[in-house]
Design a protein around this motif. Structure first.
Motif, PDB file in Angstrom:
ATOM      1  N   THR A  67       0.995  -1.299   0.037  1.00 49.20           N
ATOM      2  CA  THR A  67      -0.052  -0.120   0.162  1.00 49.20           C
ATOM      3  C   THR A  67       0.826   1.052  -0.120  1.00 49.20           C
ATOM      4  N   GLY A  68       2.117   1.324   0.608  1.00 45.86           N
ATOM      5  CA  GLY A  68       2.848   2.361   0.590  1.00 45.86           C
ATOM      6  C   GLY A  68       2.439   3.551   1.378  1.00 45.86           C
ATOM      7  N   HIS A  69       1.615   3.419   2.057  1.00 48.54           N
ATOM      8  CA  HIS A  69       1.016   4.730   2.972  1.00 48.54           C
ATOM      9  C   HIS A  69       1.983   4.758   4.216  1.00 48.54           C
ATOM     10  N   GLN A  70       2.533   4.011   4.441  1.00 47.99           N
ATOM     11  CA  GLN A  70       3.477   3.976   5.732  1.00 47.99           C
ATOM     12  C   GLN A  70       4.919   4.035   5.368  1.00 47.99           C
ATOM     13  N   THR A  71       5.228   4.835   4.741  1.00 45.90           N
ATOM     14  CA  THR A  71       6.662   5.007   3.858  1.00 45.90           C
ATOM     15  C   THR A  71       7.175   6.339   4.320  1.00 45.90           C
ATOM     16  N   TYR A  72       6.664   7.166   5.204  1.00 42.15           N
ATOM     17  CA  TYR A  72       7.371   8.527   5.416  1.00 42.15           C
ATOM     18  C   TYR A  72       8.634   8.415   6.017  1.00 42.15           C
ATOM     19  N   VAL A  73       8.816   7.160   7.193  1.00 37.75           N
ATOM     20  CA  VAL A  73       9.993   7.070   7.793  1.00 37.75           C
ATOM     21  C   VAL A  73      10.998   6.527   7.020  1.00 37.75           C
ATOM     22  N   HIS A  74      10.430   5.748   5.957  1.00 37.42           N
ATOM     23  CA  HIS A  74      11.350   5.108   4.830  1.00 37.42           C
ATOM     24  C   HIS A  74      12.076   6.381   4.303  1.00 37.42           C
ATOM     25  N   LYS A  75      11.293   7.211   3.901  1.00 36.32           N
ATOM     26  CA  LYS A  75      11.831   8.384   3.132  1.00 36.32           C
ATOM     27  C   LYS A  75      12.725   9.317   3.820  1.00 36.32           C
ATOM     28  N   MET A  76      12.336   9.598   5.127  1.00 34.73           N
ATOM     29  CA  MET A  76      13.235  10.186   6.285  1.00 34.73           C
ATOM     30  C   MET A  76      14.490   9.465   6.154  1.00 34.73           C
TER      31      MET A  76
END
Ligand SMILES: Cc1ncc(C[n+]2csc(CCOP(=O)(O)OP(=O)(O)O)c2C)c(N)n1
Ligand SMILES: CC(=O)[C@@H](O)[C@H](O)COP(=O)(O)O
Ligand SMILES: [Mg+2]
Length: 626
Positions: free
Chosen positions: A71-80
């Motif tokens: 789903t990818g909605h939980q990737t803010y930390v991955h982006k950081m």
């Protein structure tokens, strides 16, 4: 000393000492709350994966190792952690996408935000790695307990189990929720794995005993881990994953970075498919989210960070009208039932479920099952209302076509978020449904323009028991009601303007009727005789609309959907078949993937504003301005 600003790549994360990780996790949480409060976004899911994402980037080496997020909605930390810290423009044009985005980073792979696809991606990549001899490359895929209720995930697990030499780690991010608590047998099984009384109690006893034995030194710590390991093998039940042939590691406390990192390293060293079952908490570390009984701040608009309260009132007028009308219908029609695919609140079925709990069904993130089980319900005497976001019906097209329509089943599909949604990116615009549904024989589709027409469309739809019906409407607040000045065989006439010269029929589909009225005014100001109509039931294209088209010199159809195969295109075909030789101009969404932007930005880019449409009509009718 703040660590987060110094993180510009996963190597920086791997270089940290374990003692620094807890502090970094807190900095990340503080940043998420502060930033997402200003922009809106998936705050709850990302607060839940802070430690997990840190551990992933320490145990694996992206991009050599491939990281996939379902789903990818939980990737803010991955982006950081992969060098992206400018969240000020999140989900706006030119800003960060709310999902993985290949253009943003080599660390991002899957941009599709439709759930339950990650494990298939992972299986494919692992097969390619094996075939190409990339034996040093691992694939690690995170899938939520909600996404795991989707059928594709089990198709993938079946294949993953067949590849015993493929370096693939599946992380089940189990926070017990989609929006609501996750339903069904799988959720129960994960609970069993997670909360086996003996396992939990024995473990708690073990921790207490070790604490009493003196300061939790190395020996005590090792003993506790040995105890947990022994427990898992002895007490924790063997899961269906291991029955499938996939090694299972867990359950692991998903907020203990060290424990997660160790489990991931163990799984990685195994060299074959492994599931790591991680227990997390959606909204972790932010009290308003932790206390949010609705959905733990799954997707929020702009909020006050101190309280979590919304800055603006509720955004979803259309949904609340559906919610209210569905209860009214339910009171007079005991055969009507509601079906949701893990989105009871967002689609507006919660009030219906509260009043008729036995007649509301949450099937998990399983739209295909939702549709075909609805065909079964219709066969057995019920009238199901399947309420989903328009874009998510795409994956159930075959079921609509061959389980519902082929059997002329009286099933009603209510499609929320139809048309341009914008900020959720390419896979969330509800732009495909009318072009898809126009291919379904016998299906009737209504596009209401306001509250009264939405209510009447819903009432009319549930009265059709021998064919599928669809009612579609957009995201966000309701427009004012738009009265018809006349009705011609079911087609609402919204305005008539006398004038000289070439006459124009302006057809507004759904909420585009408001824009059509504006276009009519602009053409009237140019002296063109103009009729503005809204057919309301737009598929099959009504014969009255073909007749009205034949009474004009030019027709323009404005719709919040694909131009390709849309209502305008179909009207053009029907006119040609009927020998009605009038040019039909279809105005809508082009056949392309649209980058994330606000709806207003997209309407401007796509020239879907009244002034754009009026300009283009004039150019066609009078020739380009000299
Ligand atoms: C096919 C499909 N249906 C529905 C959704 C809407 N949706 C987005 S996230 C979500 C819940 C996901 O739950 P889970 O996988 O457990 O992830 P969590 O949010 O708990 O981390 C849903 C239903 C979607 N993205 N795709
Ligand atoms: C990730 C997902 O599919 C949902 O969370 C979606 O982003 C919600 O969209 P709305 O905010 O329009 O309800
Ligand atoms: Mg979940």
């Amino acid at each position: 000393m703040a660590i987060l600003p110094r993180i510009s790549s996963p190597a920086d994360v791997r270089a940290l000492r374990p003692a620094q990780l807890e502090g970094l996790a807190q900095e990340i949480r503080d940043f998420l709350v502060a930033s997402v409060s200003r922009t809106g976004g998936h705050l709850g899911p990302n607060l839940g994966v802070v430690e997990l994402t840190l551990a992933m980037h320490r145990a694996f080496e992206s991009p050599r190792d491939t990281m996939i997020f379902d789903t990818g909605h939980q990737t803010y930390v991955h982006k950081m952690l992969t060098g992206r810290s400018d969240f000020a423009g999140l989900r706006q044009r030119g800003g960060l996408s709310g999902y993985p985005c290949r253009e943003e980073s080599v660390h991002d792979v899957v941009e599709n935000s439709h759930a339950s696809t990650a494990l298939s991606w992972a299986d494919g990549i692992a097969k390619a790695n094996e075939l190409r001899g990339h034996v040093d490359r691992h694939v690690v895929a995170v899938i939520g307990d909600g996404a795991l209720t989707g059928g594709m995930a089990w198709e993938a697990l079946n294949n993953i189990a067949a590849g015993q030499d493929r370096r693939l780690v599946v992380v089940v991010n189990d926070n017990g929720r989609s929006y609501d608590p996750t339903i069904g047998g799988l959720a129960h099984h994960l609970d069993t794995l997670r909360t086996t009384r003996g396992y939990e109690n024995f473990l708690a006893w073990g921790k207490r005993t070790l604490r009493r034995s003196g300061p939790p030194g190395r020996l005590a710590y090792e003993a506790l881990h040995g105890l947990k390991k022994g427990l898992k093998d002895v007490v924790a039940p063997q899961g269906l994953f291991e029955d499938l042939g996939i090694k299972y590691v867990g359950p692991v406390d998903g907020h203990d970075v060290t424990a997660v990192e160790q489990s991931l390293r163990r799984a990685k060293a195994f060299g074959g498919p492994v599931i790591v079952h991680v227990i997390t908490e959606k909204g972790r570390g932010y009290v308003p989210a932790e206390q949010d009984v609705a959905d733990r701040f799954h997707a929020v608009g702009k909020i006050h960070p101190e309280t979590g309260l919304p800055v603006a009132p509720s955004r979803f007028g259309w949904t609340s009208v559906f919610a209210d009308e569905m209860v009214r219908i339910g009171r007079r029609r005991p055969d009507v039932v509601g079906i949701t695919a893990a989105m009871l609140q967002p689609v507006g079925l919660a009030p219906f479920a509260a009043e008729f709990p036995a007649r509301a069904f949450d099937v998990g993130i399983a739209e295909q099952h939702a549709v075909t089980s609805a065909a079964g319900m219709a066969f057995a005497g019920l009238h199901p209302v399947v309420a989903v976001y328009a874009t998510f019906l795409n994956r159930a097209f075959d079921q609509v076509l061959l389980d519902v329509a082929l059997h002329r089943a009286g099933v009603t599909f209510v499609l929320d978020r139809a048309g341009l949604t914008g900020d959720d990116g390419a896979s969330h615009n509800g732009m495909w449904d009318m072009s898809l549904m126009r291919m379904v024989p016998g299906l009737h589709l209504a596009a209401p323009r306001d509250e009264p027409t939405l209510r009447s469309a819903l009432r009319e739809a549930v009265d059709v028991d021998d064919a599928p019906t669809v009612v579609r409407y957009p995201k966000g607040p309701l427009p004012d009601a738009l009265e018809a000045v006349d009705t011609v065989d079911g087609v609402d006439v919204l305005a008539r303007h006398a004038g000289d010269g070439a006459s124009v029929l302006v057809v507004g589909i759904g909420p585009m009727a408001h824009l059509a009225v504006e276009v009519g005014r602009m053409l009237d100001a140019e002296g063109l005789p103009t009729t503005v109509v809204d057919p309301r039931w737009v598929l099959p294209v009504p014969a009255a609309l073909v007749k009205l088209a034949g009474e004009h010199d030019h027709v323009v159809v404005v719709e919040d959907g694909l131009v390709e195969g849309g209502v305008g295109a179909v009207l053009g075909q029907r006119c040609a078949e009927a020998g009605v030789g009038v040019p039909v101009q279809a105005v809508g969404i082009p056949l392309t993937f649209l980058d994330h932007a606000t709806r207003a930005q997209l309407l401007e880019t796509l020239r879907l504003r009244a002034e754009d449409v009026a300009h283009d009509v004039l150019a066609l009718v009078r020739g380009p301005a000299v």
